[in-house]
Design a protein around this motif. Structure first.
Motif, PDB file in Angstrom:
ATOM      1  N   VAL A   1       3.340   3.758  -2.380  1.00 52.61           N
ATOM      2  CA  VAL A   1       3.683   4.092  -3.757  1.00 52.61           C
ATOM      3  C   VAL A   1       5.112   3.646  -4.058  1.00 52.61           C
ATOM      4  O   VAL A   1       5.990   3.690  -3.197  1.00 52.61           O
ATOM      5  CB  VAL A   1       3.509   5.615  -4.003  1.00 52.61           C
TER       6      VAL A   1
ATOM      7  N   ALA B   1       0.295   0.156   5.035  1.00 53.36           N
ATOM      8  CA  ALA B   1       1.248   1.115   4.468  1.00 53.36           C
ATOM      9  C   ALA B   1       2.068   1.793   5.565  1.00 53.36           C
ATOM     10  O   ALA B   1       3.298   1.898   5.463  1.00 53.36           O
ATOM     11  CB  ALA B   1       0.512   2.155   3.637  1.00 53.36           C
TER      12      ALA B   1
ATOM     13  N   CYS C   1      -0.459   7.531  -9.518  1.00 51.58           N
ATOM     14  CA  CYS C   1      -1.700   7.100  -8.860  1.00 51.58           C
ATOM     15  C   CYS C   1      -2.787   8.125  -9.174  1.00 51.58           C
ATOM     16  O   CYS C   1      -2.971   9.103  -8.439  1.00 51.58           O
ATOM     17  CB  CYS C   1      -1.490   6.980  -7.351  1.00 51.58           C
TER      18      CYS C   1
ATOM     19  N   LYS D   1      -2.880   3.702  -2.042  1.00 48.64           N
ATOM     20  CA  LYS D   1      -1.432   3.836  -1.859  1.00 48.64           C
ATOM     21  C   LYS D   1      -1.115   5.072  -1.031  1.00 48.64           C
ATOM     22  O   LYS D   1      -1.729   6.125  -1.191  1.00 48.64           O
ATOM     23  CB  LYS D   1      -0.727   4.011  -3.213  1.00 48.64           C
TER      24      LYS D   1
ATOM     25  N   GLY E   1       0.809  -1.209   0.000  1.00 50.69           N
ATOM     26  CA  GLY E   1       0.000   0.000   0.000  1.00 50.69           C
ATOM     27  C   GLY E   1       0.846   1.266   0.000  1.00 50.69           C
ATOM     28  O   GLY E   1       0.368   2.334   0.348  1.00 50.69           O
TER      29      GLY E   1
ATOM     30  N   THR F   1      -6.590  -0.698  -4.297  1.00 53.13           N
ATOM     31  CA  THR F   1      -5.306  -0.167  -4.784  1.00 53.13           C
ATOM     32  C   THR F   1      -4.909   1.128  -4.079  1.00 53.13           C
ATOM     33  O   THR F   1      -4.175   1.937  -4.628  1.00 53.13           O
ATOM     34  CB  THR F   1      -5.356   0.072  -6.307  1.00 53.13           C
TER      35      THR F   1
END
Length: 141
Positions: free
Chosen positions: A24, A85, A50, A116, A22, A114
């Motif tokens: 980038v 993340a 993103c 991030k 999670g 998805t």
């Protein structure tokens, strides 16, 4: 590279291959002698794109669809990704300048799995690194 640039690269290096965390992905970094601020070489970081909405926009959209409430299953899905993340960063001693709703974006605008963590501010990285090392040295005495 300069000491500051080396510190930044050292701290953000784990972002080159974050896997399914999670966070980038850092694609590449390079220096550019044409620093627009005139302070020597500029360090440029290239991150994964993103294009999806940030989490604040997701919450507003979901609440609009569900009479002012986000479904528990959607909230749980998003929170799990946020915690994963942040845990990835903390476990690798990566600091994030500030985490806000805008710090989380969807890599795929149509897929809520998805999410991030993005927007890593690096200006104070070297200073933070020095402060952390000072604190570690004080703890040993």
């Amino acid at each position: 590279g300069s000491s500051t640039q080396d510190d930044i690269v050292l701290e953000l290096g784990p972002l080159k291959n974050p896997g399914k965390t999670g966070v980038v992905r850092l694609i590449e970094w390079f220096t550019d002698e044409r620093d627009p601020l005139g302070k020597g070489n500029m360090l440029a970081l290239v991150f994964e794109f993103c294009p999806g909405p940030h989490i604040g926009e997701l919450i507003a959209t979901e609440c609009g669809r569900h009479n002012g409430h986000m479904p528990d299953s959607t909230a749980a899905l998003l929170m799990k990704q946020i915690f994963t993340a942040v845990n990835f960063c903390h476990s690798r001693r990566i600091t994030h300048k500030r985490i806000t709703a805008r710090s989380f974006r969807l890599a795929n605008p149509e897929d809520y799995t998805t999410l991030k963590l993005v927007d890593f501010g690096v200006t104070p990285v070297a200073r933070r690194r020095q402060e952390l090392l000072k604190g570690r040295n004080r703890a040993k005495t």
